[in-house]
Design a protein around this motif. Structure first.
Motif: not given
Length: 124
Positions: A38-40, A78-95, A120-123
């Protein structure tokens, strides 16, 4: 029931992060698991899921080819591998966890159990 996500942080565009989620209080191996974010100012959205046995996965179109999901039933994680991150991936991540697998693994509805999120903040 507890689901605790961790591993978030600040990363530059193009970078990688690996999120973890530790579970307790339910029969982990019987449950399908998912990651949402969920992003702001935006609604919560589905990111990825993995079936109870680990042989089926689902991904949102926005993360296909960049994110991977895995699970360790013995360690109840459980795991989430996040590669090639973009600014639009910025959000609070929930499992989350759910007894029912949906077609294609793309969850457009809520799951049974939810944990606290990790930012998660991509900047640059």
């Amino acid at each position: 029931v507890q689901l605790q996500a961790s591993g978030g942080g600040l990363v530059q565009p193009g970078g990688s992060l690996r999120l973890s989620c530790a579970a307790s209080g339910f029969h982990f191996s019987n449950y399908n698991l998912g990651w949402f974010r969920q992003a702001p100012g935006k609604e919560r959205e589905f990111v990825a899921s993995i079936k109870s046995g680990g042989l089926s996965r689902g991904f949102a179109d926005s993360v296909k080819g960049r994110f991977a999901i895995s699970r360790d039933n013995a360690k109840k994680q459980v795991f989430l591998q996040m590669n090639s991150l973009k600014p639009e991936d910025t959000a609070v991540y929930y499992c989350a966890a759910d007894r029912t697998w949906v077609a294609g693994g793309v969850y457009s509805r809520s799951m049974d159990y939810w944990g606290k999120g990790t930012q998660v903040t991509v900047s640059s």
